[in-house]
Design a protein around this motif. Structure first.
Motif, mmCIF file in Angstrom:
data_model
loop_
_atom_site.group_PDB
_atom_site.id
_atom_site.type_symbol
_atom_site.label_atom_id
_atom_site.label_comp_id
_atom_site.label_asym_id
_atom_site.label_seq_id
_atom_site.Cartn_x
_atom_site.Cartn_y
_atom_site.Cartn_z
ATOM 1 N N LEU A 148 0.846 -1.197 0.000
ATOM 2 C CA LEU A 148 0.000 0.000 0.000
ATOM 3 C C LEU A 148 0.882 1.247 0.000
ATOM 4 O O LEU A 148 1.988 1.224 0.537
ATOM 5 C CB LEU A 148 -0.864 0.031 1.274
ATOM 6 C CG LEU A 148 -1.917 -1.062 1.462
ATOM 7 C CD1 LEU A 148 -2.526 -0.950 2.856
ATOM 8 C CD2 LEU A 148 -2.992 -0.958 0.398
ATOM 9 N N PRO A 149 0.395 2.357 -0.582
ATOM 10 C CA PRO A 149 1.160 3.595 -0.501
ATOM 11 C C PRO A 149 1.256 4.081 0.951
ATOM 12 O O PRO A 149 0.308 3.911 1.735
ATOM 13 C CB PRO A 149 0.347 4.584 -1.345
ATOM 14 C CG PRO A 149 -1.017 3.983 -1.452
ATOM 15 C CD PRO A 149 -0.851 2.505 -1.347
ATOM 16 N N VAL A 150 2.405 4.643 1.314
ATOM 17 C CA VAL A 150 2.646 5.122 2.682
ATOM 18 C C VAL A 150 3.006 6.602 2.619
ATOM 19 O O VAL A 150 3.936 6.983 1.902
ATOM 20 C CB VAL A 150 3.794 4.320 3.344
ATOM 21 C CG1 VAL A 150 4.157 4.907 4.698
ATOM 22 C CG2 VAL A 150 3.403 2.859 3.485
ATOM 23 N N THR A 151 2.280 7.408 3.365
ATOM 24 C CA THR A 151 2.575 8.852 3.357
ATOM 25 C C THR A 151 3.647 9.199 4.389
ATOM 26 O O THR A 151 4.530 10.000 4.121
ATOM 27 C CB THR A 151 1.298 9.669 3.638
ATOM 28 O OG1 THR A 151 0.621 9.084 4.757
ATOM 29 C CG2 THR A 151 0.359 9.656 2.434
ATOM 30 N N THR A 152 3.560 8.572 5.569
ATOM 31 C CA THR A 152 4.541 8.865 6.626
ATOM 32 C C THR A 152 5.136 7.567 7.155
ATOM 33 O O THR A 152 4.395 6.646 7.508
ATOM 34 C CB THR A 152 3.863 9.576 7.823
ATOM 35 O OG1 THR A 152 2.883 10.473 7.324
ATOM 36 C CG2 THR A 152 4.879 10.335 8.656
ATOM 37 N N THR A 153 6.446 7.501 7.217
ATOM 38 C CA THR A 153 7.122 6.345 7.817
ATOM 39 C C THR A 153 6.845 6.333 9.323
ATOM 40 O O THR A 153 6.756 7.390 9.947
ATOM 41 C CB THR A 153 8.651 6.449 7.579
ATOM 42 O OG1 THR A 153 8.858 6.593 6.184
ATOM 43 C CG2 THR A 153 9.382 5.209 8.052
ATOM 44 N N GLY A 154 6.704 5.115 9.874
ATOM 45 C CA GLY A 154 6.456 4.988 11.321
ATOM 46 C C GLY A 154 7.650 5.434 12.143
ATOM 47 O O GLY A 154 8.771 5.570 11.640
ATOM 48 N N GLU A 155 7.408 5.637 13.431
ATOM 49 C CA GLU A 155 8.466 6.068 14.359
ATOM 50 C C GLU A 155 8.737 4.969 15.385
ATOM 51 O O GLU A 155 7.864 4.149 15.677
ATOM 52 C CB GLU A 155 8.032 7.348 15.084
ATOM 53 C CG GLU A 155 7.872 8.521 14.137
ATOM 54 C CD GLU A 155 7.476 9.797 14.868
ATOM 55 O OE1 GLU A 155 7.242 9.737 16.104
ATOM 56 O OE2 GLU A 155 7.409 10.841 14.194
ATOM 57 N N THR A 156 9.957 4.983 15.934
ATOM 58 C CA THR A 156 10.333 4.004 16.963
ATOM 59 C C THR A 156 10.359 4.657 18.337
ATOM 60 O O THR A 156 10.919 5.735 18.495
ATOM 61 C CB THR A 156 11.743 3.429 16.701
ATOM 62 O OG1 THR A 156 11.753 2.799 15.429
ATOM 63 C CG2 THR A 156 12.112 2.388 17.749
ATOM 64 N N THR A 157 9.765 3.973 19.314
ATOM 65 C CA THR A 157 9.889 4.353 20.722
ATOM 66 C C THR A 157 10.574 3.198 21.442
ATOM 67 O O THR A 157 10.253 2.033 21.185
ATOM 68 C CB THR A 157 8.489 4.545 21.355
ATOM 69 O OG1 THR A 157 7.706 5.357 20.498
ATOM 70 C CG2 THR A 157 8.593 5.186 22.724
#
Length: 461
Positions: A140-149
């Motif tokens: 699927l298209p992704v607008t924002t890459t996820g973040e790591t906590t």
């Protein structure tokens, strides 16, 4: 990135392979991305990830994290933990989504992934669907890459268990972690419960220099047996490499196999949940069902495989389930996932009420039985062998034949089991009887049945 994807790593209950040969960083990245996409499609936003003490863990978990984030999903990285701690973090802090990087009890060169999506273990067709998705490059298209906590679940997990478990008296115990990850958490947990702990091989070391971290095999319990002989400890625990299975040894060196552990747990759970269902797999002793019925419970036999048992537990609402392999699942007072550290704590609670814990354990019903025997075959042949037995074989003196997972042939005085392993191309056998003569008779009947369908088969009994 799917060019290096090896189909053989996609097993029945998890993903597992030899690092840099079948299980590569690029494969783990793609699996993370495909899993992340499934989380998104289910309306989720975050995945908890953790790893055991294997040497390849840090780079594989980095690849996994990058893959999940590439799907636009956030990552909660809880670092080096036991598998049940990752499940706990997933349920508590990540919408029930989690991936554990672990090789469990496999040799040091292996690693793998155990996955939970929206609170349910991924298995079978769902694991194959990940493979298909990657091969199709179905992104699927992704607008924002996820973040790591970065997260730390250890204190919360320990506090939750300490709040739940009440020991009648402190015990002195031996804990053998076989240099697996439970060594970092088990002794601390049991001390927090008030126990004195003799530690064996509790330094986490992915080379596993002392013995294999697998309590299902007696040779891996010899150090616990020796420590019980040479100290004043009352009971011994041994864990597998990632902490979801428990081995138990009495003061006099008797191994209490998981189906007998389950008898004690069932009695305890049924005392508060009269008439409840207790689930166990097809490998377990006949004495277990008899014991559950005697305690007023309803025994329910099910297929082998921790993911399959977890799904059955969820479906039935049973308070307790267990497998011969050592996976014990408490839904009563806990969350229904397999947890060796918590099972150990529950066992200590029961044993602390007894002046002689070993006598209590040794008095559990027992039978003459074989260990798990294996017929090694080529890929797919194990399933064909079971199908042929179902179609052609006769067991003339059998009372009933249970076919939920292979063939479990029940007799008045014992049982024989043959089933296809879901993880390797072997047929697994197990026999149990009231005495040796009955055991030999049952084995002879199986021998004749197997020779009927495949005369040249080399038999391990």
């Amino acid at each position: 990135m799917s060019h290096s994807l090896n189909a053989s790593i996609f097993k029945a209950y998890d993903i597992r392979g030899i690092v840099d040969q079948t299980l590569t960083e690029s494969a783990v990245h793609d699996i993370g991305r495909a899993f992340g996409q499934q989380v998104r499609q289910a309306g989720g936003h975050i995945v908890a990830i953790g790893r055991d003490g294997r040497l390849s863990g840090p780079r594989l978990i980095a690849a996994l994290s990058t893959g999940i984030r590439a799907a636009g999903v956030n990552v909660l990285d809880i670092g080096m933990v036991a598998t049940p701690m990752l499940y706990y973090a997933a349920l508590k802090q990540a919408e029930g989504n989690g991936i554990m990087v672990t090789g469990s009890h496999n040799p040091p060169e292996y690693n793998g992934l155990k996955m939970m999506l929206a609170g349910a273990a991924l298995y079978g067709p769902e694991i194959q669907a990940l493979y298909q998705q990657i091969m199709r490059a179905d992104w699927l298209p992704v607008t924002t890459t996820g973040e790591t906590t970065k997260g730390d679940i250890a204190d919360d997990y320990e506090a939750r268990i300490v709040a739940d478990i009440q020991l009648a008296r402190p015990l002195k115990i031996v804990v053998d972690a076989g240099n697996g990850i439970p060594g970092a958490y088990g002794p601390k947990l049991y001390r927090a419960l008030g126990c004195e702990v003799v530690e064996l091989f509790c330094e986490v070391d992915g080379h596993f220099p002392n013995h294999h971290p697998d309590p299902a095999h007696p040779e891996n319990l010899q150090d616990v047996i020796h420590a019980l002989q040479t100290t004043d400890a009352e009971i011994g625990f041994a864990f597998d490499g990632d902490g979801d299975r428990l081995g138990v040894v009495t003061k006099d060196g008797q191994i209490i196999y998981p189906d007998r552990q389950l008898m004690l747990f069932a009695s305890d759970v049924l005392s508060r949940n009269p008439g409840a269902q207790i689930i166990y797999d097809v490998k377990c002793s006949r004495k277990l069902a008899q014991h559950i019925e005697a305690q007023g419970g309803q025994p329910l036999m099910w297929k082998t495989g921790h993911s399959l048992v977890k799904a059955k537990l969820k479906e039935t609402g049973a308070p307790l389930a267990g497998e011969m392999s050592g996976h014990i699942f408490f839904k009563e007072r806990w969350y229904g996932f397999d947890d060796g550290l918590y099972a150990g704590a529950r066992l200590l609670e029961i044993l602390s009420r007894s002046a002689d814990p070993s006598a209590l354990l040794n008095a559990l019903p027992n039978s003459t039985s074989t260990p798990e025997l294996q017929i090694c075959l080529a890929e797919g042949e194990n399933v064909a062998l079971i199908d042929a037995l179902r179609a052609q074989a006769a067991f003339p003196s059998a009372q009933t034949i249970v076919t939920i997972d292979g063939l479990r042939v029940e007799y008045a005085d014992g049982f024989g089991l043959i089933r296809a392993s879901n993880t390797t191309p072997v047929a697994v056998l197990r026999f149990e009887a009231d005495h040796d003569v009955a055991l030999q008779r049952i084995q002879q009947e199986f021998r004749q049945a197997l020779q009927t369908v495949q005369p040249d088969l080399p038999l391990p009994f």
